[in-house]
Design a protein around this motif. Structure first.
Motif, PDB file in Angstrom:
ATOM      1  N   UNK A 207       1.196  -1.203   0.266  1.00  0.00           N
ATOM      2  CA  UNK A 207       0.011   0.017  -0.226  1.00  0.00           C
ATOM      3  C   UNK A 207       0.794   1.117  -0.081  1.00  0.00           C
ATOM      4  N   UNK A 208       0.234   2.139  -0.675  1.00  0.00           N
ATOM      5  CA  UNK A 208       1.124   3.196  -1.177  1.00  0.00           C
ATOM      6  C   UNK A 208       0.741   4.580  -0.291  1.00  0.00           C
ATOM      7  N   UNK A 209       0.954   5.347   0.847  1.00  0.00           N
ATOM      8  CA  UNK A 209       0.706   6.460   1.588  1.00  0.00           C
ATOM      9  C   UNK A 209       2.188   7.768   1.179  1.00  0.00           C
ATOM     10  N   UNK A 210       1.508   8.802   1.593  1.00  0.00           N
ATOM     11  CA  UNK A 210       2.406  10.155   0.771  1.00  0.00           C
ATOM     12  C   UNK A 210       3.364  10.261   2.738  1.00  0.00           C
ATOM     13  N   UNK A 211       4.297  11.389   2.225  1.00  0.00           N
ATOM     14  CA  UNK A 211       4.730  11.448   2.868  1.00  0.00           C
ATOM     15  C   UNK A 211       4.928  12.175   3.750  1.00  0.00           C
ATOM     16  N   UNK A 212       5.001  12.736   4.784  1.00  0.00           N
ATOM     17  CA  UNK A 212       4.548  13.545   5.726  1.00  0.00           C
ATOM     18  C   UNK A 212       5.497  14.067   6.584  1.00  0.00           C
ATOM     19  N   UNK A 213       5.172  15.168   7.903  1.00  0.00           N
ATOM     20  CA  UNK A 213       6.317  15.534   8.647  1.00  0.00           C
ATOM     21  C   UNK A 213       6.461  14.669  10.254  1.00  0.00           C
TER      22      UNK A 213
END
Length: 324
Positions: A207-213
């Protein structure tokens, strides 16, 4: 206030079970062989709305109800004799998801709001010898109990179910048949428990999730989660291969209404929509029926239209290789 806090997000992720037509890069369906997969005793669900039912007599004096070329169930009384719509196929308009619930249908090219008939949603049942090779399984009720629905507890042996929908199993305790119900599965992919499932389905494995702080310091690149690489290949454009778009990926194939496609005169591609109120260039896409197909590799299209369509497809693929 002395009770330890709990996470609503974790509670939700463990229990969510939204119905899923096809996988995406965010989530996938629970594997039919996994404990917890959902199974229905009724034959038709809301996932079938828009599809067509074909009724055929069997050698066992029953009538098979067939959707997408697969027998869903067999009934004793012929549906055609109790409806005024004529012979099948019938298009499914509405479905009540329980045994005895109404299934609303119309003719294959009919309007559901104008002419329709109903029949009761039958239980999944196989009598004919050609439809009885169904694996046995241990099913249990949901908690709380959901009418005519169970979940898989275990299989008595190696799983022989396929990755394509639908699958059927027989409840070992009641000897009744059930059809698979694809449901979304979310995975535990926290900072402390990195995802390590091994799946043939890339969407479930990666699964792909966006990079965040919040997560950037804990992101772990994986070599086995890269984008799939595709190569070019020729294949016969026939009914068997077109059907694979649905059986493998759950996708429908649409054909372009060729009215208005004029070759080599600057006419826009079939995906373009007119913004000029005085120019009608909007194209019509129609879902292709399962039956039929090209015969003998021939076509009724003129060579000029074939060249125009080929030109537009090639131009689209130059900017979007995944368009097909």
């Amino acid at each position: 206030m002395e009770i330890a806090p709990t996470s609503h997000r974790a509670h939700f992720r463990r229990r969510v079970a939204s119905r899923l037509r096809q996988d995406s890069y965010l989530f996938g369906a629970r594997d039919v062989c996994d404990p917890g997969s959902r199974w229905n005793h009724y034959s038709f669900s809301k996932m079938d709305i828009g599809k067509e039912i074909i009724e055929e007599a069997t050698a066992s004096n029953t009538f098979a109800l067939i959707v997408d070329g697969i027998t869903r169930t067999e009934v004793i009384a012929q549906l055609e004799s109790s409806m005024s719509l004529g012979a099948s196929p019938w298009k499914i308009c509405e479905v009540n998801e329980y045994i005895g619930g109404e299934v609303v249908v119309t003719t294959s090219d009919g309007d559901c709001s104008m002419t329709s008939q109903t029949f009761v949603n039958p239980a999944v049942k196989f009598v004919d010898s050609g439809n009885t090779t169904v694996a046995s399984a241990n099913l249990v009720d949901l908690d709380p109990v959901l009418l005519d629905t169970k979940i898989l507890e275990s299989l008595p042996g190696p799983c022989t179910l396929t990755a394509t929908w639908p699958n059927f199993i027989r409840d070992s305790s009641t000897n009744t048949y059930y059809i698979s119900d694809r449901r979304m599965e979310l995975q535990d992919n926290t900072f402390d428990a990195a995802l390590s499932l091994e799946r043939q389905d890339r969407y479930r494995e990666c699964p792909v999730i966006p990079k965040t702080f919040i997560n950037e310091a804990n992101c772990v690149p994986r070599n086995d989660c890269g984008a799939p690489k595709h190569s070019s290949a020729n294949f016969a454009l026939n009914a068997e291969n077109l059907r694979k778009f649905y059986t493998l990926d759950g996708l429908y194939v649409y054909k372009v209404d060729i009215d208005g496609i004029v070759p080599d005169d600057g006419y826009p591609n079939p995906c373009e929509i007119s913004t000029d109120p005085y120019v009608d260039i909007n194209h019509r896409f129609v879902r292709r029926k399962v039956t039929g197909g090209c015969t003998g590799g021939g076509t009724v299209l003129s060579q000029s239209i074939i060249d125009a369509v080929t030109h537009h497809i090639n131009a689209t693929l130059q900017t979007n290789p995944d368009a097909l």
